[in-house]
Design a protein around this motif. Sequence first.
Motif, PDB file in Angstrom:
ATOM      1  N   VAL A   1       4.213  -1.040 -10.331  1.00 22.76           N
ATOM      2  CA  VAL A   1       4.423  -2.439 -10.741  1.00 22.76           C
ATOM      3  C   VAL A   1       4.891  -3.265  -9.542  1.00 22.76           C
ATOM      4  CG1 VAL A   1       5.867  -3.976 -12.139  1.00 22.76           C
ATOM      5  CG2 VAL A   1       4.859  -1.926 -13.168  1.00 22.76           C
ATOM      6  N   SER A   2       5.796  -2.686  -8.750  1.00 24.44           N
ATOM      7  CA  SER A   2       6.291  -3.367  -7.552  1.00 24.44           C
ATOM      8  C   SER A   2       5.169  -3.598  -6.553  1.00 24.44           C
ATOM      9  CB  SER A   2       7.419  -2.545  -6.917  1.00 24.44           C
ATOM     10  OG  SER A   2       7.910  -3.172  -5.759  1.00 24.44           O
ATOM     11  N   ALA A   3       4.299  -2.595  -6.394  1.00 19.65           N
ATOM     12  CA  ALA A   3       3.176  -2.715  -5.455  1.00 19.65           C
ATOM     13  C   ALA A   3       2.228  -3.834  -5.877  1.00 19.65           C
ATOM     14  CB  ALA A   3       2.424  -1.385  -5.378  1.00 19.65           C
ATOM     15  N   VAL A   4       1.916  -3.894  -7.171  1.00 21.00           N
ATOM     16  CA  VAL A   4       1.039  -4.955  -7.682  1.00 21.00           C
ATOM     17  C   VAL A   4       1.679  -6.321  -7.452  1.00 21.00           C
ATOM     18  CG1 VAL A   4       0.006  -5.957  -9.752  1.00 21.00           C
ATOM     19  CG2 VAL A   4      -0.071  -3.486  -9.398  1.00 21.00           C
ATOM     20  N   GLY A   5       2.969  -6.412  -7.699  1.00 24.07           N
ATOM     21  CA  GLY A   5       3.682  -7.672  -7.521  1.00 24.07           C
ATOM     22  C   GLY A   5       3.726  -8.146  -6.080  1.00 24.07           C
TER      23      GLY A   5
ATOM     24  N   GLN B   1       0.834  -1.207   0.000  1.00 22.61           N
ATOM     25  CA  GLN B   1       0.000   0.000   0.000  1.00 22.61           C
ATOM     26  C   GLN B   1       0.866   1.254   0.000  1.00 22.61           C
ATOM     27  OE1 GLN B   1      -3.302  -0.010  -0.206  1.00 22.61           O
ATOM     28  NE2 GLN B   1      -3.776   2.138   0.156  1.00 22.61           N
ATOM     29  N   LEU B   2       1.956   1.222   0.745  1.00 24.86           N
ATOM     30  CA  LEU B   2       2.893   2.342   0.768  1.00 24.86           C
ATOM     31  C   LEU B   2       3.477   2.578  -0.618  1.00 24.86           C
ATOM     32  CD1 LEU B   2       4.680   4.460   2.247  1.00 24.86           C
ATOM     33  CD2 LEU B   2       6.301   2.587   2.679  1.00 24.86           C
ATOM     34  N   GLN B   3       3.921   1.507  -1.277  1.00 22.29           N
ATOM     35  CA  GLN B   3       4.486   1.632  -2.623  1.00 22.29           C
ATOM     36  C   GLN B   3       3.460   2.191  -3.596  1.00 22.29           C
ATOM     37  OE1 GLN B   3       5.900  -2.457  -3.225  1.00 22.29           O
ATOM     38  NE2 GLN B   3       7.988  -1.669  -3.346  1.00 22.29           N
ATOM     39  N   TYR B   4       2.235   1.681  -3.499  1.00 23.06           N
ATOM     40  CA  TYR B   4       1.179   2.143  -4.404  1.00 23.06           C
ATOM     41  C   TYR B   4       0.937   3.645  -4.240  1.00 23.06           C
ATOM     42  CZ  TYR B   4      -3.480   3.036  -6.214  1.00 23.06           C
ATOM     43  OH  TYR B   4      -4.540   3.590  -6.876  1.00 23.06           O
ATOM     44  N   LEU B   5       0.781   4.087  -3.008  1.00 20.46           N
ATOM     45  CA  LEU B   5       0.486   5.504  -2.771  1.00 20.46           C
ATOM     46  C   LEU B   5       1.671   6.395  -3.146  1.00 20.46           C
ATOM     47  CD1 LEU B   5      -1.494   5.210   0.581  1.00 20.46           C
ATOM     48  CD2 LEU B   5      -2.402   5.861  -1.658  1.00 20.46           C
ATOM     49  N   ARG B   6       2.889   5.905  -2.927  1.00 19.93           N
ATOM     50  CA  ARG B   6       4.063   6.673  -3.375  1.00 19.93           C
ATOM     51  C   ARG B   6       4.065   6.780  -4.903  1.00 19.93           C
ATOM     52  NH1 ARG B   6       7.086   9.196  -0.326  1.00 19.93           N
ATOM     53  NH2 ARG B   6       7.795   8.593   1.761  1.00 19.93           N
ATOM     54  N   GLY B   7       3.655   5.705  -5.561  1.00 17.79           N
ATOM     55  CA  GLY B   7       3.567   5.727  -7.020  1.00 17.79           C
ATOM     56  C   GLY B   7       2.539   6.721  -7.514  1.00 17.79           C
ATOM     57  N   VAL B   8       1.374   6.748  -6.878  1.00 13.61           N
ATOM     58  CA  VAL B   8       0.326   7.684  -7.276  1.00 13.61           C
ATOM     59  C   VAL B   8       0.749   9.124  -6.989  1.00 13.61           C
ATOM     60  CG1 VAL B   8      -2.082   8.362  -6.960  1.00 13.61           C
ATOM     61  CG2 VAL B   8      -1.472   5.945  -6.928  1.00 13.61           C
ATOM     62  N   LEU B   9       1.462   9.327  -5.887  1.00  8.54           N
ATOM     63  CA  LEU B   9       1.986  10.663  -5.580  1.00  8.54           C
ATOM     64  C   LEU B   9       2.943  11.133  -6.673  1.00  8.54           C
ATOM     65  CD1 LEU B   9       2.423  13.135  -3.764  1.00  8.54           C
ATOM     66  CD2 LEU B   9       4.101  11.791  -2.470  1.00  8.54           C
TER      67      LEU B   9
ATOM     68  N   MET C   1      -6.269  -5.342  -9.845  1.00  8.74           N
ATOM     69  CA  MET C   1      -6.757  -4.811 -11.127  1.00  8.74           C
ATOM     70  C   MET C   1      -6.814  -3.287 -11.108  1.00  8.74           C
ATOM     71  SD  MET C   1      -9.728  -7.497 -12.337  1.00  8.74           S
ATOM     72  CE  MET C   1     -10.491  -7.790 -10.743  1.00  8.74           C
ATOM     73  N   LEU C   2      -7.308  -2.732 -10.007  1.00  8.77           N
ATOM     74  CA  LEU C   2      -7.412  -1.273  -9.901  1.00  8.77           C
ATOM     75  C   LEU C   2      -6.027  -0.635  -9.870  1.00  8.77           C
ATOM     76  CD1 LEU C   2     -10.355  -1.021  -7.337  1.00  8.77           C
ATOM     77  CD2 LEU C   2     -10.452  -0.643  -9.802  1.00  8.77           C
ATOM     78  N   TRP C   3      -5.089  -1.271  -9.199  1.00  3.56           N
ATOM     79  CA  TRP C   3      -3.723  -0.744  -9.160  1.00  3.56           C
ATOM     80  C   TRP C   3      -3.059  -0.842 -10.537  1.00  3.56           C
ATOM     81  CZ3 TRP C   3      -0.945  -2.423  -3.971  1.00  3.56           C
ATOM     82  CH2 TRP C   3      -1.660  -1.877  -2.896  1.00  3.56           C
ATOM     83  N   ARG C   4      -3.320  -1.936 -11.244  1.00  3.83           N
ATOM     84  CA  ARG C   4      -2.754  -2.079 -12.590  1.00  3.83           C
ATOM     85  C   ARG C   4      -3.313  -1.015 -13.544  1.00  3.83           C
ATOM     86  NH1 ARG C   4      -2.907  -7.263 -15.707  1.00  3.83           N
ATOM     87  NH2 ARG C   4      -1.080  -6.365 -16.750  1.00  3.83           N
ATOM     88  N   SER C   5      -4.518  -0.537 -13.256  1.00  4.05           N
ATOM     89  CA  SER C   5      -5.080   0.546 -14.073  1.00  4.05           C
ATOM     90  C   SER C   5      -4.213   1.796 -13.984  1.00  4.05           C
ATOM     91  CB  SER C   5      -6.508   0.877 -13.612  1.00  4.05           C
ATOM     92  OG  SER C   5      -7.389  -0.178 -13.914  1.00  4.05           O
ATOM     93  N   ARG C   6      -3.581   2.020 -12.826  1.00  5.90           N
ATOM     94  CA  ARG C   6      -2.688   3.172 -12.682  1.00  5.90           C
ATOM     95  C   ARG C   6      -1.399   2.945 -13.485  1.00  5.90           C
ATOM     96  NH1 ARG C   6      -6.726   4.061 -11.022  1.00  5.90           N
ATOM     97  NH2 ARG C   6      -6.694   4.938 -13.109  1.00  5.90           N
ATOM     98  N   VAL C   7      -0.968   1.689 -13.590  1.00  9.01           N
ATOM     99  CA  VAL C   7       0.198   1.372 -14.445  1.00  9.01           C
ATOM    100  C   VAL C   7      -0.145   1.703 -15.892  1.00  9.01           C
ATOM    101  CG1 VAL C   7       1.769  -0.434 -15.261  1.00  9.01           C
ATOM    102  CG2 VAL C   7       0.988  -0.458 -12.874  1.00  9.01           C
ATOM    103  N   ALA C   8      -1.339   1.292 -16.326  1.00  8.92           N
ATOM    104  CA  ALA C   8      -1.794   1.593 -17.685  1.00  8.92           C
ATOM    105  C   ALA C   8      -1.883   3.099 -17.900  1.00  8.92           C
ATOM    106  CB  ALA C   8      -3.147   0.934 -17.943  1.00  8.92           C
TER     107      ALA C   8
END
Length: 282
Positions: free
Chosen positions: A119-123, A96-104, A135-142
């Motif tokens: 990508v790391s967060a999804v993995g 969750q930390l990685q995901y939010l840092r990515g979105v930031l 799936m929702l996190w991968r949408s941010r990768v897309a």
Amino acid sequence: ARSIFSRLESKQGLAYVFTNLGEVCFVEGEYEKALQEWEGARRSYAEMDDSHGLAETMLQLAQVHLLLGDLEATGRSLEIAENLINEKNLETLKSQLQYLRGVLLMSQNDLVPARRLLVSAVGALHDGGEAEKSMLWRSRVAECDYRMGDHESAARISREILQCAEESSSRQAVAEACYMLGLIAKASPSAVPEKSLTWFRNGFEAVAKEPVTELSWKLSFMLGREFYERGQRERAREFLTKAKLVLNYFLERFASLELKKRYLDAENKSKVLAAIETGLKT
């Protein structure tokens, strides 16, 4: 429940109530109230010296600050969470930390490292029960790929998400994938040959009977634009009106003028509302 735990002087119970009320408020678009409830949870967990509860709450606060476009507050919240996660080795919160840092980083238009973190967060999501989150996190990768101009990769990822979402009946993930495919179709028909209108309509229909989310106004707005460009003014007004109603739904829930302004400034919502008003007048 809050008054009961207050009378019992149960800090743990009170923190639990704050946390859950914050989650309910956030899902219902009561962002200011979510902020207030999670601030209450933060104070309770800090008083109890509960590192896991405090770290999790800081991640929740970061999520609200991100949505409100307060990048400085987001960064501060994530820094506190990261220090706790590393110090106490809180493995379950790292994704969750990685995901939010990515979105930031996405919000700061720093897309290459943002994509790497996402990508790391999804993995890092191993639990099968987190399929929809994946799936929702991968949408941010897309979205990163789309914004970097790699439309082929963005389309491939979005189609993969759509297939998984349809198989698992995840309406929100279906809508996210359709929205992204609609954007790609407008920008690069060679990557997504189907008409953007079709994708936006499919996304809208997927969540039409679900509680409104930020995606609701985005899909409605894009449908309004699509019909407007095709000269179908009545249909355009129908969907522009829907977009306006959803945005007003969120705006009316702010008591703080400062927070309301932050919300409007994030993702150029003021410009979206101005465009809606222009479309409704023509």
